[in-house]
Design a protein around this motif. Structure first.
Motif, mmCIF file in Angstrom:
data_model
loop_
_atom_site.group_PDB
_atom_site.id
_atom_site.type_symbol
_atom_site.label_atom_id
_atom_site.label_comp_id
_atom_site.label_asym_id
_atom_site.label_seq_id
_atom_site.Cartn_x
_atom_site.Cartn_y
_atom_site.Cartn_z
ATOM 1 N N PRO A 18 62.822 35.209 -11.939
ATOM 2 C CA PRO A 18 62.142 34.466 -10.273
ATOM 3 C C PRO A 18 61.449 34.275 -10.386
ATOM 4 O O PRO A 18 60.134 34.761 -10.956
ATOM 5 N N ASP A 19 60.506 32.878 -9.435
ATOM 6 C CA ASP A 19 58.874 32.971 -9.436
ATOM 7 C C ASP A 19 57.962 34.121 -8.768
ATOM 8 O O ASP A 19 58.624 35.269 -8.610
ATOM 9 N N ALA A 20 56.994 33.835 -9.712
ATOM 10 C CA ALA A 20 56.563 35.305 -9.643
ATOM 11 C C ALA A 20 55.882 36.294 -10.152
ATOM 12 O O ALA A 20 55.204 37.075 -10.121
ATOM 13 N N ALA A 21 57.664 36.505 -11.138
ATOM 14 C CA ALA A 21 57.049 37.978 -11.795
ATOM 15 C C ALA A 21 56.239 37.908 -13.011
ATOM 16 O O ALA A 21 56.405 38.863 -13.509
ATOM 17 N N GLY A 22 55.951 36.755 -13.518
ATOM 18 C CA GLY A 22 54.862 36.610 -14.737
ATOM 19 C C GLY A 22 55.339 36.691 -15.293
ATOM 20 O O GLY A 22 54.321 37.136 -16.753
ATOM 21 N N TYR A 27 64.592 39.120 -19.640
ATOM 22 C CA TYR A 27 64.711 38.900 -17.616
ATOM 23 C C TYR A 27 63.639 39.731 -17.594
ATOM 24 O O TYR A 27 63.575 40.997 -17.116
ATOM 25 N N LEU A 28 62.280 38.759 -16.396
ATOM 26 C CA LEU A 28 61.649 40.309 -15.894
ATOM 27 C C LEU A 28 61.555 40.466 -14.546
ATOM 28 O O LEU A 28 61.734 39.617 -13.462
ATOM 29 N N HIS A 29 62.238 41.648 -14.066
ATOM 30 C CA HIS A 29 62.532 42.193 -13.023
ATOM 31 C C HIS A 29 61.673 42.792 -11.917
ATOM 32 O O HIS A 29 61.508 44.005 -11.872
ATOM 33 N N ILE A 30 61.444 41.759 -10.728
ATOM 34 C CA ILE A 30 60.844 41.580 -10.313
ATOM 35 C C ILE A 30 61.342 42.058 -8.687
ATOM 36 O O ILE A 30 62.478 41.511 -8.160
ATOM 37 N N SER A 31 61.050 42.794 -8.015
ATOM 38 C CA SER A 31 61.167 43.135 -6.142
ATOM 39 C C SER A 31 61.545 42.353 -4.930
ATOM 40 O O SER A 31 59.762 41.591 -5.437
ATOM 41 N N HIS A 32 61.843 41.985 -3.916
ATOM 42 C CA HIS A 32 62.121 40.832 -2.988
ATOM 43 C C HIS A 32 60.381 41.486 -2.435
ATOM 44 O O HIS A 32 59.406 40.531 -2.308
ATOM 45 N N GLU A 33 59.970 42.877 -2.295
ATOM 46 C CA GLU A 33 59.119 42.925 -2.002
ATOM 47 C C GLU A 33 57.406 42.412 -2.661
ATOM 48 O O GLU A 33 56.299 41.594 -2.307
ATOM 49 N N GLU A 34 57.706 43.040 -3.796
ATOM 50 C CA GLU A 34 56.107 42.611 -4.547
ATOM 51 C C GLU A 34 56.281 40.468 -4.811
ATOM 52 O O GLU A 34 55.325 40.834 -4.776
ATOM 53 N N GLN A 35 57.470 40.465 -4.590
ATOM 54 C CA GLN A 35 57.615 38.984 -4.958
ATOM 55 C C GLN A 35 56.955 38.315 -3.428
ATOM 56 O O GLN A 35 55.905 36.568 -3.859
ATOM 57 N N LEU A 36 57.510 39.241 -2.425
ATOM 58 C CA LEU A 36 56.437 38.217 -1.196
ATOM 59 C C LEU A 36 55.371 38.482 -1.329
ATOM 60 O O LEU A 36 54.374 37.998 -1.046
#
Length: 293
Positions: free
Chosen positions: A78-82, A180-189
């Motif tokens: 997802p966007d901003a996952a790095g 797949y870089l797995h980022i949480s909804h909260e961390e992405q925001l």
């Protein structure tokens, strides 16, 4: 601090920890995004990454000179996952003479006039090389599906085509690693906020990122189908916890290093007469010293 190579839990295997099980149905909701693995915090993880990157550079040099095998690294997230940060800090540290990154954006008119794998195949690594895909052919079963760009009858046929394409690469001598870089909804925001607060990152801002967040469940389902249908022993997917950037970097570095070690590239055999080369060197060196007197 002691050498991190000697004080990691010897039972911890990064590949086994993050590679999905073949034939299983993955639920991203059940996978931790904040894992720290065998590390004792950020500094420990970064020290490990520094050493792993140095090892990767040396192994890549051997593979480049051997010129027989190749490595394809696929990054999806997802966007901003790095993805960009991972490339900058870890994967991009390889010698650019034998390594290149390809950012796949919306296809242009020429690319759309061909099959969906046409532009991808042209960027796969030649013998001795590494290709890094920042997004990839998987966009053609992810974005096109969720955004209804093509009908289901089109995108669902692509899973098999992708598998055949990757089998072809493996047959040619390419190892494939998919992350797949797995980022949480909260961390992405939170990362979106940091972009908003930093003028040097305003170029990354896109209202469409928030539209994608509204469709997070649909994207999650699409990714889970990809993991189920396009994962194999020779072309594995790894799900990397990405809320902690330092762990994201360390785990990917560990997996890439271990894979290159398994590939075990060899330096080319020596055809030159070393005794003759030494004799010529000693003669030139003696003449140079004599001319200095």
């Amino acid at each position: 601090m002691s050498d991190p190579e000697w004080d990691l839990d010897p039972k911890f295997d990064f590949i086994e920890a993050h590679r999905i099980a073949t034939g299983s149905r993955v639920s991203l909701d059940d996978i931790d995004t904040q894992m720290e693995g065998p590390f004792r915090g950020k500094d420990h993880g970064r020290a490990f990454t520094h050493q792993a990157v140095e090892d990767i550079r040396n192994l890549q040099y051997r593979m480049f000179t051997e010129a027989k095998q190749s490595l394809l690294i696929v990054l999806q997230a997802p966007d901003a996952a790095g993805k960009d940060g991972l490339i900058r800090k870890v994967l991009g540290q390889m010698n650019p003479q034998g390594c290149r990154t390809y950012p796949f954006k919306v296809p242009n008119s020429e690319e759309l006039a061909h099959d969906f794998l046409w532009r991808i195949h042209a960027c796969t690594p030649a013998a001795g090389k590494v290709s890094i895909f920042n997004r990839s052919h998987y966009e053609d079963v992810l974005v096109v599906r969720v955004e209804n760009i093509v009908p289901k009858s089109v995108w669902k046929e692509r899973f098999e085509l992708i598998n055949d394409f990757e089998k072809l690469l493996v047959h040619r001598g390419t190892r494939i690693l998919k992350f797949y870089l797995h980022i949480s909804h909260e961390e992405q925001l939170e990362r979106f906020k940091k972009r908003l607060d930093d003028p040097t990152k305003h170029w990354k801002l896109n209202a469409g990122d928030y539209d994608a967040r509204d469709k997070a469940a649909a994207y999650r389902e699409a990714y889970e189908d990809v993991f189920e249908k396009c994962h194999s022993k020779d072309s594995p997917w790894h799900i990397i916890p990405a809320d902690k950037k330092w762990y994201r970097d360390a785990s990917v570095a560990a997996i890439v290093r271990q894979t290159l070690q398994e590939m075990d590239p060899q330096l080319p055999s020596i055809d030159a007469d070393l005794d003759e080369i030494r004799r010529l060197y000693e003669r030139e060196s003696a003449e140079l010293q004599a001319n200095k007197k």
